[in-house]
Design a protein around this motif. Structure first.
Motif, short mmCIF file in Angstrom:
data_model
loop_
_atom_site.label_atom_id
_atom_site.label_comp_id
_atom_site.label_asym_id
_atom_site.label_seq_id
_atom_site.Cartn_x
_atom_site.Cartn_y
_atom_site.Cartn_z
N ASP A 1 1.98 8.68 25.02
CA ASP A 1 0.52 8.79 24.91
C ASP A 1 0.14 9.86 23.89
N ARG A 2 0.86 10.97 23.93
CA ARG A 2 0.57 12.05 22.97
C ARG A 2 0.81 11.60 21.55
N VAL A 3 1.94 10.93 21.35
CA VAL A 3 2.30 10.46 20.01
C VAL A 3 1.32 9.41 19.51
N THR A 4 1.04 8.42 20.33
CA THR A 4 0.19 7.33 19.89
C THR A 4 -1.27 7.77 19.72
N THR A 5 -1.70 8.76 20.49
CA THR A 5 -3.06 9.28 20.31
C THR A 5 -3.21 9.89 18.93
N ALA A 6 -2.22 10.65 18.51
CA ALA A 6 -2.25 11.25 17.17
C ALA A 6 -2.19 10.18 16.09
N ILE A 7 -1.36 9.16 16.32
CA ILE A 7 -1.24 8.08 15.34
C ILE A 7 -2.53 7.29 15.26
N ASP A 8 -3.13 7.03 16.41
CA ASP A 8 -4.38 6.26 16.44
C ASP A 8 -5.45 6.90 15.57
N THR B 1 -9.88 2.41 10.45
CA THR B 1 -10.73 1.65 11.36
C THR B 1 -10.76 0.18 10.99
N ASP B 2 -10.83 -0.09 9.72
CA ASP B 2 -10.87 -1.48 9.24
C ASP B 2 -9.45 -2.03 9.19
N PRO B 3 -9.15 -3.08 9.95
CA PRO B 3 -7.80 -3.66 9.94
C PRO B 3 -7.33 -4.03 8.54
N ALA B 4 -8.25 -4.33 7.66
CA ALA B 4 -7.88 -4.72 6.30
C ALA B 4 -7.25 -3.56 5.53
N ASP B 5 -7.48 -2.33 6.01
CA ASP B 5 -6.94 -1.16 5.32
C ASP B 5 -5.62 -0.68 5.93
N ARG B 6 -5.18 -1.33 7.00
CA ARG B 6 -3.95 -0.92 7.67
C ARG B 6 -2.73 -1.47 6.94
N PRO B 7 -1.61 -0.72 6.94
CA PRO B 7 -0.42 -1.20 6.23
C PRO B 7 0.13 -2.49 6.84
N ARG B 8 0.35 -3.46 5.98
CA ARG B 8 0.91 -4.75 6.40
C ARG B 8 2.43 -4.60 6.39
N MET B 9 3.06 -4.83 7.54
CA MET B 9 4.47 -4.48 7.69
C MET B 9 5.30 -5.65 8.20
N ILE B 10 6.55 -5.68 7.77
CA ILE B 10 7.52 -6.63 8.32
C ILE B 10 8.83 -5.89 8.59
N PHE B 11 9.64 -6.48 9.47
CA PHE B 11 10.98 -5.97 9.73
C PHE B 11 11.98 -7.00 9.22
N LEU B 12 12.85 -6.56 8.32
CA LEU B 12 13.90 -7.43 7.78
C LEU B 12 15.25 -7.00 8.33
N TYR B 13 15.97 -7.95 8.90
CA TYR B 13 17.37 -7.72 9.25
C TYR B 13 18.18 -8.06 8.01
N VAL B 14 18.97 -7.11 7.57
CA VAL B 14 19.71 -7.26 6.32
C VAL B 14 21.20 -7.10 6.58
N ARG B 15 21.97 -8.05 6.09
CA ARG B 15 23.43 -7.94 6.15
C ARG B 15 23.97 -8.44 4.82
N GLY B 16 24.05 -7.53 3.86
CA GLY B 16 24.45 -7.91 2.52
C GLY B 16 25.83 -8.51 2.43
N SER B 17 26.76 -8.05 3.28
CA SER B 17 28.13 -8.55 3.24
C SER B 17 28.21 -10.03 3.55
N VAL C 1 2.79 1.85 15.61
CA VAL C 1 2.46 2.78 14.53
C VAL C 1 1.21 2.37 13.79
N GLY C 2 0.48 1.39 14.34
CA GLY C 2 -0.79 1.01 13.74
C GLY C 2 -0.69 0.09 12.55
N GLY C 3 0.47 -0.51 12.35
CA GLY C 3 0.61 -1.45 11.25
C GLY C 3 0.17 -2.84 11.66
N VAL C 4 0.01 -3.69 10.69
CA VAL C 4 -0.29 -5.10 10.93
C VAL C 4 1.02 -5.87 10.87
N ASP C 5 1.37 -6.51 11.98
CA ASP C 5 2.60 -7.29 12.03
C ASP C 5 2.34 -8.63 11.33
#
Length: 384
Positions: free
Chosen positions: A227-234, A239-255, A275-279
């Motif tokens: 709660d403490r961490v997310t309150t600070a992050i919030d 405020t505008d979702p359009a300004d939030r970082p658009r994020m993805i998670f990539l699993y990478v295995r180059g080998s 973390v307030g990103g847009v999935d």
């Protein structure tokens, strides 16, 4: 909406990918790159709400590493003894009788179950570990996994455990059957991992060990810190979702030339939202994990890409990843080289350290200027 059976199937598939991701890789501490070079975390002593945050998290240039300044586990203080003997029913529907918790063996693909046992204050009763249990408190325990994450029934039996707690993410299945045939109580807990189900896992592990009071203390501590961490992050989230970082998670295995995009119900969506990103994987309807396509990357147009540290190294660092995935290079994240890596055994492990993992990732997203980012050549490793 994804149904629970589908969610379980997705969770199983994600666990399989995590197994591949971690197989053959040395367990990294949170403060090391894939080459073992130390990553400093300047600014970590400063509260998140006092950091100099970027004016626009979508327009930051350069990669960064999310790391934990303190990798120790939170441990509850309690005199509660295990209420054994006890009978508990695992998530597999099997009723298990536990007569003693003197020799506990917690096993899973991310080391989360072991971390939970230690945080419950029962670390001195743990007799062994899997190769993903890399936190310092368990460093001297013997390993019972071979060739990455293959469970050795013989190695387990040699430790004479009084209870094994696992989630079946370690194979082969025959090994668990062999343990049960030998009379070892094996309790199966949930394999699902997310910010939201940390308390569920704590409850299930504590139930198998007969320490429900300790569970409440641990859940309260995790909840308070989160709660403490997310309150600070919030407060830092636009405020505008359009300004939030658009994020993805990539699993990478180059080998193996394998690149997967993690979507809804994978755990990555939960972390991004924390973390307030847009999935954006969820935004384009991407469920679970699937091989990424050029079309998906173009459609997602991420500002930030999250990866595992060892996975990034296997692709040849940031430059190597962008060369291998030209479509990614053409996205805002590629153009700004906004690749954020985090230790393989931490980023999707969740568990007792979830608050500090979320905090570290948020710092890398909103205030990377407070971090020392290793040069790309320090991130380049072999495909091992």
């Amino acid at each position: 909406m994804t149904t629970r059976p589908i969610a379980r199937a997705i969770s199983t598939a994600v666990a399989a990918l995590l197994a591949l991701a971690l197989t053959g890789c040395a367990t990294s501490s949170a403060a090391e790159t894939s080459t073992g070079a130390e990553v400093q975390c300047p600014g970590s002593e400063t509260a998140f709400d006092r950091l100099a945050l970027a004016d626009d998290a979508r327009a930051i240039d350069g990669p960064s590493t999310a790391c934990l300044a303190d990798t120790s586990l939170p441990i509850v203080a309690s005199d509660e003894a295990s209420a054994v003997p006890l009978t508990v029913t695992g998530v597999d529907g099997v009723e298990v009788t536990v007569d003693s918790t003197e020799r506990i063996l917690p096993l899973d693909i991310t080391g989360t179950i072991a971390a939970t046992v230690f945080s419950l204050g029962l670390g001195d009763q743990v007799v062994g570990r899997d190769s993903s249990t890399g936190f310092a408190e368990a460093a001297d325990l013997p390993e019972v996994t071979q060739e990455g994450h293959t469970l050795s029934a013989e190695a387990v039996l040699a430790l004479d455990p009084t209870v094994v707690i696992t989630d079946t993410t370690l194979g082969p299945r025959d090994a668990l059957a062999q343990l049960r045939d030998a009379g070892v109580p094996v309790v199966i807990v949930t394999k699902e991992r997310s910010v939201e189900n940390v308390g569920e896992l704590v409850d299930q592990v504590a139930a198998a060990l007969g320490v429900t009071e300790r569970a409440e203390l641990l859940k309260d501590a995790i909840g308070t810190d989160l709660d403490r961490v997310t309150t600070a992050i919030d407060a830092a989230i636009p405020t505008d979702p359009a300004d939030r970082p658009r994020m993805i998670f990539l699993y990478v295995r180059g080998s193996a030339n394998v690149y997967y995009l993690f979507g809804e119900e994978s755990g990555a969506d939960s972390l991004i939202e924390a973390v307030g990103g847009v999935d954006v994987a969820g935004e384009i309807g991407w469920e679970g994990m699937r091989p990424v396509t050029a079309e998906a990357l173009v459609q997602a147009a991420p500002d930030v890409v999250l990866v595992m540290t060892e996975g990034l190294a296997s692709a040849g660092g940031v430059d190597g990843l962008l060369e291998r995935l030209p479509a990614l290079a053409a996205t805002p994240a590629g153009e700004h080289r906004r690749i954020i890596d985090m230790a393989d055994t931490e980023i999707l492990g969740f568990g007792p350290r979830t608050p500090v993992v979320v905090d570290a990732l948020a710092r890398a997203v909103y205030a990377p200027g407070t971090l020392e980012t290793p040069a790309d050549d320090a991130k380049t490793g072999t495909d091992g």
